[in-house]
Motif scaffolding. Structure first.
Motif, PDB file in Angstrom:
ATOM      1  N   PHE A  92      14.595  27.137 -30.321  1.00 27.15           N
ATOM      2  CA  PHE A  92      14.744  26.254 -29.169  1.00 27.15           C
ATOM      3  C   PHE A  92      15.825  26.816 -28.236  1.00 27.15           C
ATOM      4  O   PHE A  92      16.545  27.745 -28.589  1.00 27.15           O
ATOM      5  CB  PHE A  92      15.100  24.840 -29.635  1.00 27.15           C
ATOM      6  CG  PHE A  92      13.980  24.157 -30.364  1.00 27.15           C
ATOM      7  CD1 PHE A  92      12.978  23.485 -29.676  1.00 27.15           C
ATOM      8  CD2 PHE A  92      13.902  24.197 -31.760  1.00 27.15           C
ATOM      9  CE1 PHE A  92      11.937  22.867 -30.350  1.00 27.15           C
ATOM     10  CE2 PHE A  92      12.869  23.576 -32.439  1.00 27.15           C
ATOM     11  CZ  PHE A  92      11.874  22.914 -31.727  1.00 27.15           C
ATOM     12  N   ASP A  93      15.908  26.259 -27.054  1.00 27.20           N
ATOM     13  CA  ASP A  93      16.866  26.720 -26.054  1.00 27.20           C
ATOM     14  C   ASP A  93      18.290  26.700 -26.614  1.00 27.20           C
ATOM     15  O   ASP A  93      18.732  25.697 -27.184  1.00 27.20           O
ATOM     16  CB  ASP A  93      16.764  25.828 -24.810  1.00 27.20           C
ATOM     17  CG  ASP A  93      17.651  26.297 -23.687  1.00 27.20           C
ATOM     18  OD1 ASP A  93      17.220  27.178 -22.920  1.00 27.20           O
ATOM     19  OD2 ASP A  93      18.796  25.793 -23.579  1.00 27.20           O
ATOM     20  N   ALA A 101      20.669  23.909 -25.338  1.00 27.39           N
ATOM     21  CA  ALA A 101      20.249  22.587 -25.820  1.00 27.39           C
ATOM     22  C   ALA A 101      20.587  22.415 -27.291  1.00 27.39           C
ATOM     23  O   ALA A 101      21.156  21.395 -27.703  1.00 27.39           O
ATOM     24  CB  ALA A 101      18.749  22.400 -25.595  1.00 27.39           C
ATOM     25  N   THR A 158      11.634  19.030 -25.142  1.00 26.24           N
ATOM     26  CA  THR A 158      11.480  20.360 -24.560  1.00 26.24           C
ATOM     27  C   THR A 158      10.027  20.650 -24.231  1.00 26.24           C
ATOM     28  O   THR A 158       9.127  20.212 -24.942  1.00 26.24           O
ATOM     29  CB  THR A 158      12.047  21.425 -25.533  1.00 26.24           C
ATOM     30  OG1 THR A 158      11.902  22.718 -24.966  1.00 26.24           O
ATOM     31  CG2 THR A 158      11.332  21.397 -26.865  1.00 26.24           C
ATOM     32  N   SER A 192      12.308  28.573 -23.433  1.00 29.35           N
ATOM     33  CA  SER A 192      13.765  28.506 -23.449  1.00 29.35           C
ATOM     34  C   SER A 192      14.298  29.474 -22.404  1.00 29.35           C
ATOM     35  O   SER A 192      13.584  30.363 -21.915  1.00 29.35           O
ATOM     36  CB  SER A 192      14.295  28.892 -24.825  1.00 29.35           C
ATOM     37  OG  SER A 192      14.024  30.270 -25.082  1.00 29.35           O
ATOM     38  N   HIS A 245      14.348  21.201 -20.519  1.00 30.65           N
ATOM     39  CA  HIS A 245      15.016  20.877 -21.782  1.00 30.65           C
ATOM     40  C   HIS A 245      15.971  19.706 -21.562  1.00 30.65           C
ATOM     41  O   HIS A 245      16.811  19.751 -20.659  1.00 30.65           O
ATOM     42  CB  HIS A 245      15.761  22.099 -22.315  1.00 30.65           C
ATOM     43  CG  HIS A 245      14.918  23.339 -22.334  1.00 30.65           C
ATOM     44  ND1 HIS A 245      13.952  23.555 -23.294  1.00 30.65           N
ATOM     45  CD2 HIS A 245      14.854  24.384 -21.475  1.00 30.65           C
ATOM     46  CE1 HIS A 245      13.348  24.711 -23.036  1.00 30.65           C
ATOM     47  NE2 HIS A 245      13.865  25.226 -21.943  1.00 30.65           N
TER      48      HIS A 245
END
Length: 453
Positions: free
Chosen positions: A207-208, A211, A351, A355, A403
């Motif tokens: 994931f990002d 974030a 999200t 990313s 996000h």
């Protein structure tokens, strides 16, 4: 050749049930389905539904504290696991009944038995019966797996958490994926002393970065003892029935419970698949083409057993696309692009798209982001922060990723996902009037990029 059925579905989870119902009800096919456990599958019985109900339960302690800050005279009593669990089990029983009635109402014949594949058109039930079908659909889902360390048998998994006889006073959760992080937040909110080990440098890999970094910070702020770069070396039962854990950093700690959330594996063991010609990947997943067809033309597979995108709504879409392709003469590929996702950590994360790290590899981007204390928690004196972030293609101006880390992020990302899926540009967002005062208005009011890459 005359077959017993047009379609035989193995697995009574979301993907298999939807495919069976639509094939029988809409396409008029003669359909049977076999399920060895409970109807509803991982999501309804041991996944998203009971987990989300536990998330709701865990949030009330914080709500009570906020209420006092807003002037309410509230005294919060103790959480009763027994009372909650009884109601939870009743709700899961109700939902399983709904699934069974939906199948029966569509004309699907069901077998409460384990089914294995014998050949391209034959399945064998654990009752000893054999059934033939023109098409077989594999929808057996997946299961949690444990890491191979001494004493691993002492640990529970996410399947077991809903059936605990009592809430532990303290627990170790091993893993850094969304299941580990969600249950860390849930149990922490229910008053359990939570320690979390993850072998990697940061939780929520894939994931990002910005974030997931905020989620980790907020989890720690709320009381989760998060140890990164840490794994379990061994476990043993103590004389008083607890579990002594030796960590790779040398720490020795005793816990009431240890929960492994260290990945999932497709349910393809002892299914007769490879003998029938179905090809499996290194992780045991069923290999399929763009239309969910296996190496055996009459056998298809959908959902977690294929290990493509392991989400309930995706399994349902794959099941629908299968019926369109096979029974309605309309070849349809399930769309796995730009799928909005919610992670029910505390705070939630929503999200859709790429990313920042992923987008940078594709070409020049602009990043718009803001992190702030939301009005509700700031007034209550809490330090919680939220994040609103857009990743924008510098050339086309399209939103590549959105996000959100905030309470209600799952609700927000569903709607933002529509715009991103439609190909909205940053200027489309800018032209949209803000809804004030809300957290989500920041998504349409960020005018200046915080960085370019």
């Amino acid at each position: 050749m005359q077959f017993d059925y047009d379609l035989f579905v193995i697995g009574g989870g979301s993907g298999g049930v939807r495919a069976a119902r639509v094939a029988a009800g809409d396409a008029g096919a003669k359909v049977a389905l076999a399920e060895e456990d409970r109807y509803g599958g991982t999501c309804v019985i041991r996944g998203c539904v009971p987990k989300k109900l536990m998330v709701f339960a865990s949030e009330f302690s914080g709500m009570a504290a906020d209420a006092e800050a807003y002037g309410w005279d509230i005294q919060l009593g103790a959480f009763s696991w027994d009372a909650f669990k009884d109601k939870l089990n009743a709700e899961l029983d109700r939902l399983e009944g709904v699934y069974r009635r939906l199948l029966a109402g569509s004309g699907v014949q069901t077998f409460d038995a384990r089914a294995k594949v014998v050949d391209a058109h034959t399945v064998e039930l654990s009752t000893g019966e054999r059934k033939t079908a023109k098409h077989i659909l594999l929808a057996m889902g997946g299961r949690p797996v444990k890491v191979d360390v001494p004493g691993a048998e002492l640990a529970i998994t996410s399947n077991d958490i809903f059936h605990l006889s009592e809430m532990p006073k303290n627990i170790l959760i091993l893993g850094g994926g969304y299941i580990a992080c969600e249950f860390a937040g849930i149990l922490n909110g229910l008053g359990v002393d939570v320690t979390q080990y993850y072998r990697g440098a940061q939780i929520l890999r894939g994931f990002d970065d910005e974030a997931r970094g905020l989620v980790a910070e907020e989890m720690i702020q709320r009381g989760v003892k998060l140890h990164l770069g840490t794994n379990v070396e061994s476990m043993e039962r103590t004389s008083d029935g607890r579990i002594r854990v030796v960590a790779t950093n040398g720490d020795e700690t005793v816990f009431d419970q240890v929960m492994f959330a260290t990945g999932r594996a497709p349910n393809t063991d002892d299914m007769g698949l490879e003998q029938a010609g179905v090809k499996l990947g290194r992780g045991g997943q069923v290999i399929v083409d763009d239309y969910s067809q296996t190496a055996v033309p009459s056998i298809y597979a959908v959902g977690d057993v294929t290990d493509r995108v392991n989400l309930t709504p995706v399994a349902i879409r794959e099941g629908m696309a299968f019926v369109e392709t096979v029974f309605k003469g309309n070849p349809t590929k399930p769309d796995h692009e730009l799928i909005p996702t919610a992670i029910f950590t505390q705070p939630e994360m929503g999200t859709v798209g790429m990313s920042e790290e992923e987008a940078r590899e594709k070409g020049p981007i602009e990043v718009y982001a803001t992190s702030f204390k939301p009005m509700q928690s700031a007034f209550a004196g809490r330090t919680d922060r939220v994040l609103m972030k857009l990743v924008v293609c510098a050339d086309t101006r399209r939103i590549l990723g959105c996000h959100i880390v905030a309470p209600g992020a799952g609700e927000m990302i569903q709607l933002a996902g529509i715009a991103v899926k439609m190909g909205a540009t940053k200027e489309d967002f800018d032209r949209t009037v803000a809804v004030h005062p809300t957290m989500s208005e920041e998504i349409v009011t960020m005018k200046t990029p915080v960085r370019r890459a």
